[in-house]
Design a protein around this motif. Structure first.
Motif, short mmCIF file in Angstrom:
data_model
loop_
_atom_site.label_atom_id
_atom_site.label_comp_id
_atom_site.label_asym_id
_atom_site.label_seq_id
_atom_site.Cartn_x
_atom_site.Cartn_y
_atom_site.Cartn_z
N ALA A 298 0.81 -1.27 -0.29
CA ALA A 298 0.19 0.02 0.05
C ALA A 298 0.84 1.33 0.07
O ALA A 298 0.56 2.31 -0.58
N CYS B 198 1.78 2.35 -3.52
CA CYS B 198 0.56 2.42 -4.27
C CYS B 198 0.30 3.90 -4.32
O CYS B 198 0.17 4.47 -3.48
N HIS B 199 0.25 4.41 -5.59
CA HIS B 199 -0.12 5.93 -5.84
C HIS B 199 -1.51 6.17 -5.17
O HIS B 199 -1.44 7.34 -4.60
N GLY B 200 -2.34 5.18 -5.47
CA GLY B 200 -3.55 5.75 -4.89
C GLY B 200 -4.41 6.80 -5.80
O GLY B 200 -4.82 7.70 -5.05
N ASP B 201 -4.16 6.72 -7.18
CA ASP B 201 -4.71 7.80 -7.84
C ASP B 201 -5.57 6.94 -8.84
O ASP B 201 -5.89 5.99 -8.69
N GLU B 202 -5.68 7.81 -10.16
CA GLU B 202 -6.56 7.05 -11.13
C GLU B 202 -5.84 6.00 -12.04
O GLU B 202 -6.51 5.69 -13.09
N ARG B 203 -4.65 6.20 -11.97
CA ARG B 203 -3.80 5.43 -12.78
C ARG B 203 -3.99 3.97 -12.52
O ARG B 203 -4.05 3.63 -11.53
N GLU C 254 -1.84 1.58 -12.68
CA GLU C 254 -0.41 1.01 -12.05
C GLU C 254 -0.85 0.62 -10.70
O GLU C 254 -1.12 1.58 -10.00
N CYS C 255 -0.58 -0.48 -10.22
CA CYS C 255 -0.72 -0.77 -8.69
C CYS C 255 -0.08 -1.81 -8.12
O CYS C 255 -0.22 -2.96 -8.60
#
Lengths: 132, 132
Positions: free
Chosen positions: B108, B111-116, B118-119
């Motif tokens: 976590a 993890c960027h935690g945006d709309e992209r 990539e995770c």
DNA sequence: GATGGTGCTTCCCATGGTGGGAAGGTCAAG
DNA sequence: CTTGACCTTCCCACCATGGGAAGCACCATC
């Protein structure tokens, strides 16, 4: 590939694969000539995903969401939200269990552990003594 | 005292009191004139004992043993043995959950935690990429 | 004494994730 | 064609707890 081999490949038992299908977590498998389920590499990949997520303690319901995100438009924000919520519930359970463990550890440390009836553990469980 | 009051006094729900009776954890309560269960102070004391033991995470089965030890010849060695075994299983579960939490925390964190799309979390769940 | 509301009774069902096992169909090798 | 390994569905169990329905008991108030 039959269910037994898919189970061996994925680490998910045949029993559980059927269960996941029954509850709608995975798509109903194709059935070959007979009534046997038939699995391909992508199916096994999905099962491995589920297996790993279970290992990390995610609920079946959460795994359903994660699968949707994995195979859909995947905004990582949503994935992260699920992960953080799960971490929070893990933390809560860990704290609860640690509370139990510490309390019990304290009591056990003070317990002679011999043939005598005096026992701080039982005394704690019995609560405040009304009778003396 | 009726079951509702016993429940309020002990912190064990009426539902659970009946259940404990049904599975033989506690003696069947006396029934008054009608079919209502009738509880006295000692019964409530037993229920409190059970409640406390559940709070410490003991299984119903273990609680049965603890109740027997409490009300019987009570060698504290036996009590301590039960407690230490329970501590060991708590420790095992705590370690397992902490493993989950740490692994997930790591993922976590990355993890960027945006709309992209990539995770790292999904990548971990998906396992080694065969397809590139 | 009737009535109403609250509390008791039993019984069945659900949860979550997993396993066990029975009864019967299928497939491949000998 | 038989045998044994595998598949199918269906029901049951765990553990602890809660929900809810249908029906009876009790008490207070009118």
């Amino acid at each position: 590939m039959n269910i037994g081999e898919a189970a061996a490949e994925s680490g998910v038992s045949a029993k559980m694969i059927r269960h996941y299908e029954a509850i709608g977590l995975i798509r109903p498998a194709d059935r070959g000539e007979s009534r046997y389920r038939h699995f391909g590499a992508p199916d096994v990949h999905v099962l491995r995903f589920i297996k790993r997520a279970r290992t990390l303690g995610f609920s079946i319901k959460d795994i359903g969401s994660l699968l949707g995100l994995w195979q859909g438009h995947r905004p990582s924000a949503e994935v992260k939200r699920l992960a953080l919520a799960h971490i929070a519930s893990l933390d809560a359970k860990i704290a609860e269990m640690r509370g139990m463990r510490d309390a019990l550890g304290q009591l056990a440390r003070d317990c002679h552990g011999d043939e005598r009836p005096e026992c701080p553990i039982l005394e704690d469980l019995a609560g405040p003594r009304f009778d003396n």
